[in-house]
Design a protein around this motif. Sequence first.
Motif, PDB file in Angstrom:
ATOM      1  N   ALA A   1      -5.660   2.555  -1.208  1.00 38.37           N
ATOM      2  CA  ALA A   1      -6.174   2.460   0.161  1.00 38.37           C
ATOM      3  C   ALA A   1      -7.585   3.000   0.245  1.00 38.37           C
ATOM      4  O   ALA A   1      -8.439   2.447   0.925  1.00 38.37           O
ATOM      5  CB  ALA A   1      -5.249   3.219   1.113  1.00 38.37           C
ATOM      6  N   GLU A   2      -7.831   4.124  -0.466  1.00 36.94           N
ATOM      7  CA  GLU A   2      -9.169   4.701  -0.409  1.00 36.94           C
ATOM      8  C   GLU A   2     -10.160   3.870  -1.207  1.00 36.94           C
ATOM      9  O   GLU A   2     -11.254   3.568  -0.738  1.00 36.94           O
ATOM     10  CB  GLU A   2      -9.123   6.134  -0.939  1.00 36.94           C
TER      11      GLU A   2
ATOM     12  N   ARG B   1     -13.284 -10.079   3.729  1.00 37.71           N
ATOM     13  CA  ARG B   1     -12.086  -9.356   4.161  1.00 37.71           C
ATOM     14  C   ARG B   1     -11.507 -10.008   5.406  1.00 37.71           C
ATOM     15  O   ARG B   1     -12.221 -10.288   6.358  1.00 37.71           O
ATOM     16  CB  ARG B   1     -12.439  -7.917   4.478  1.00 37.71           C
TER      17      ARG B   1
ATOM     18  N   ILE C   1      -8.349  -9.504   8.143  1.00 35.33           N
ATOM     19  CA  ILE C   1      -7.238  -8.660   8.558  1.00 35.33           C
ATOM     20  C   ILE C   1      -6.371  -9.414   9.563  1.00 35.33           C
ATOM     21  O   ILE C   1      -6.814 -10.406  10.161  1.00 35.33           O
ATOM     22  CB  ILE C   1      -7.721  -7.329   9.178  1.00 35.33           C
ATOM     23  N   GLY C   2      -5.141  -8.946   9.690  1.00 37.59           N
ATOM     24  CA  GLY C   2      -4.238  -9.560  10.648  1.00 37.59           C
ATOM     25  C   GLY C   2      -3.097 -10.298   9.946  1.00 37.59           C
ATOM     26  O   GLY C   2      -3.016 -10.310   8.708  1.00 37.59           O
TER      27      GLY C   2
ATOM     28  N   VAL D   1       0.827  -1.208   0.000  1.00 32.52           N
ATOM     29  CA  VAL D   1       0.000   0.000   0.000  1.00 32.52           C
ATOM     30  C   VAL D   1       0.860   1.256   0.000  1.00 32.52           C
ATOM     31  O   VAL D   1       0.458   2.292  -0.520  1.00 32.52           O
ATOM     32  CB  VAL D   1      -0.970  -0.003   1.202  1.00 32.52           C
TER      33      VAL D   1
ATOM     34  N   GLN E   1     -11.115   0.779   0.484  1.00 34.77           N
ATOM     35  CA  GLN E   1     -11.603   0.943   1.866  1.00 34.77           C
ATOM     36  C   GLN E   1     -10.694   0.230   2.862  1.00 34.77           C
ATOM     37  O   GLN E   1     -11.154  -0.575   3.685  1.00 34.77           O
ATOM     38  CB  GLN E   1     -13.045   0.436   1.988  1.00 34.77           C
ATOM     39  N   ILE E   2      -9.401   0.546   2.743  1.00 34.17           N
ATOM     40  CA  ILE E   2      -8.459  -0.122   3.636  1.00 34.17           C
ATOM     41  C   ILE E   2      -8.273   0.705   4.905  1.00 34.17           C
ATOM     42  O   ILE E   2      -8.096   1.918   4.842  1.00 34.17           O
ATOM     43  CB  ILE E   2      -7.103  -0.312   2.926  1.00 34.17           C
ATOM     44  N   ILE E   3      -8.363   0.053   6.017  1.00 39.70           N
ATOM     45  CA  ILE E   3      -8.096   0.718   7.289  1.00 39.70           C
ATOM     46  C   ILE E   3      -7.010  -0.067   8.023  1.00 39.70           C
ATOM     47  O   ILE E   3      -5.932   0.435   8.278  1.00 39.70           O
ATOM     48  CB  ILE E   3      -9.357   0.776   8.160  1.00 39.70           C
ATOM     49  N   ALA E   4      -7.354  -1.304   8.340  1.00 34.55           N
ATOM     50  CA  ALA E   4      -6.414  -2.142   9.085  1.00 34.55           C
ATOM     51  C   ALA E   4      -5.572  -2.945   8.097  1.00 34.55           C
ATOM     52  O   ALA E   4      -6.062  -3.385   7.059  1.00 34.55           O
ATOM     53  CB  ALA E   4      -7.183  -3.058  10.020  1.00 34.55           C
ATOM     54  N   LEU E   5      -4.344  -3.115   8.450  1.00 28.70           N
ATOM     55  CA  LEU E   5      -3.435  -3.880   7.603  1.00 28.70           C
ATOM     56  C   LEU E   5      -2.658  -4.850   8.477  1.00 28.70           C
ATOM     57  O   LEU E   5      -2.422  -4.566   9.644  1.00 28.70           O
ATOM     58  CB  LEU E   5      -2.453  -2.924   6.889  1.00 28.70           C
ATOM     59  N   PRO E   6      -2.214  -5.982   7.985  1.00 23.98           N
ATOM     60  CA  PRO E   6      -2.415  -6.518   6.624  1.00 23.98           C
ATOM     61  C   PRO E   6      -3.874  -6.899   6.382  1.00 23.98           C
ATOM     62  O   PRO E   6      -4.574  -7.290   7.299  1.00 23.98           O
ATOM     63  CB  PRO E   6      -1.530  -7.761   6.604  1.00 23.98           C
TER      64      PRO E   6
END
Lengths: 590, 111
Positions: free
Chosen positions: B69-70, B90, B92-93, B62, B73-78
């Motif tokens: 990212a926008e 989706r 995450i983690g 990213v 709709q990415i907030i938390a990564l990975p």
Amino acid sequence: MIQADKTLFTMTNFHKQQKNNFTMLPKTPTGITGLDEITGGGLPKGRPSLICGEAGCGKTLMSLEFIIRGAMEFHEPGVFMAFEEKAEELTQNVASLGFDLNKLQQEKLVKIDHVHIDRSEIEETGEYDLEGLFIRLGYAIDSIGAKRVVLDTLENLFSGLSDTAILRAELRRLFNFLKEKGVTAIITGEKGDGSSLTRQGLEEYVSDCVILLDHRVINQISTRRLRVVKYRGSQHGTNEYPFLIDEEGISVLPVTSLKLEKEVSSERVSSGIAALDDMLGGKGFFKGSSVLVSGTAGTGKTSIAAYFANETCSQGKKCLYFAFEESPKQIVRNMKSINVDLQKHIDKGSLQFFASRPTLYGLEMHLVAMYKMIHKFKPDAVVLDPITNLITVGSVSEVKSMLVRLIDFLQEMQITVMFTALSLNTIVSEQTDEGVSSLVDAWLLVRDIEYNGERNRGMYIMKSRGMKHSNQVREFIITDKGLDLVEVYLGPEGVLTGSAREAQKLREKTGVALRDFAVSRKDKEIMRKRKMLESKISTLQAEFESTEEELNKIYFEEQLKEEIIEKNRAEMTNLRKGAIDAENQIRSKK
Amino acid sequence: MSEQEQLPLSADNLNYDHDDHVFRLRLFVTGASPNSSRAISNLKDICETYLKGNYELEIIDVYQQPLIAESEQIIALPLLIKKAPGVERRLIGDMSNKTKVLRGLGLPVEN
């Protein structure tokens, strides 16, 4: 209104700078009416501030207005990160306030980023961080060179993600990130249970400036309030300030302006009633002063107010009449009966009525409506008739605080204001119901005087700051020719008004007539006596003359006799002399 | 997303003709952060074990593509996004919890 507040704000700023120009916390003006005045210039520059409150109290709008005003008025681009509403929804919401978010976005002044987060779509599989949010935010800030950032409502992260330990650590990192970026940020949060300001305790991360919004419904009328809970390194107003949301956005109205440094005028304005002006030192009220007319029902308060309005308009000035009881048409009709034609002023545009039921909306809304009307119309005089009705929509203290602000504002603008107030008891109370008597500059009291089976109106001036004024009670009469004040009759029986006064006058007239008659009779007698004496004198004179003549006659006779004797003697002597001469001649001849 | 749609899978049973059953996965990471590295290796293990030859894995940094990212709709990564088959999902983690990863991908969970 905005302009006036701007000047206020710059003035406050100016004073602040004068006081301590060494280390002043730099501030970012919000551009929201009144808020900058309370915070002494705006939010702390380059730091995050928290706006918290219950649902529907205006957090999103306030923060969005911060971004929009920043872009439009201060040329500071802003990023609005919405965790709740979509960009389109926000655009629609503020379109009603006259802001074109789409245009601002196209001009790269505003960037709206909607963050969608849904727990049901997300599976947490281990350690993670919020780097994605940071990247997004960082990119958004850099792409338009944003100086302002809003995160609305950040706490939604907690509903979307379950690992609060990670979230908390990441939030701390986020605020540091914002500070590093040097943006002035607003974070909004929902009010939590109990004493906590936000559900997730966001206030522990944001320690610089916390603003609490509140939305209360009292007596079925809702009022929004704002309070600056804390503001590190800055002075701020600590009160709860009512604010409202209308078609021009948010307006916060400081309860009173923080200073008492108003310009004053010694110019006078006539009340329209010549006799009343006489009581007020002969000239009337001061320009820009506040006048309260109080009295019981039907004492002619509205008539006095209408007279004042009429006089103002007749002098070519403008008057704004706020009617809370009667409709404008009703007032115009009623005032015709006392020979006041308000319609012609309305037609000319110098008089404007603004009638509304007090219960139409809350006090704050009334105040703002009045602010706006006054700003638009720019009157020289304002009439509020009556303020008593406002009590139905607020408590005494609220009405008072509203009127304080109104008077304050009007004095600032050098507008003369006349309030009418209904007092419920006929006893002169030192306080009116609204408790504004101490605020006003002049207070006229109209009261009933019930005596001898009739009701009359008496008027006096309770106070009138800064001028000599009469202490006399005057009778206030309303006739079809107009209003007038007449001096009451002060006699041995006390104060007399109305027909009692007329009766007393008549009595006095009778007395005068009787006395006049008596006097004329005496005069005649004297005349007669004089005539009598004069005739007597003339008789005596005649007598005297005849006596005198008699006496003179003897005297003359005597004198005549004497003269004749003398004459005779002389003749005789002459005769004798001749004889002697002849004798002597004879003798000499001899 | 329901599991009935998915055919029982095993390590031997991997040759699918239909595109529908190809797992199209996108993993978003941030450079070589510890979480990202772990996520990549964990995910690769899982894919090799359960989806051998039947997946397309795209790994996106990213940092290199901040715009994505926008749009994603990415907030938390990975973040792992399963685009196909079935409904988008989706995750995450760092993909260390294998059971959750399998459930997220719609694979039968081993007991």
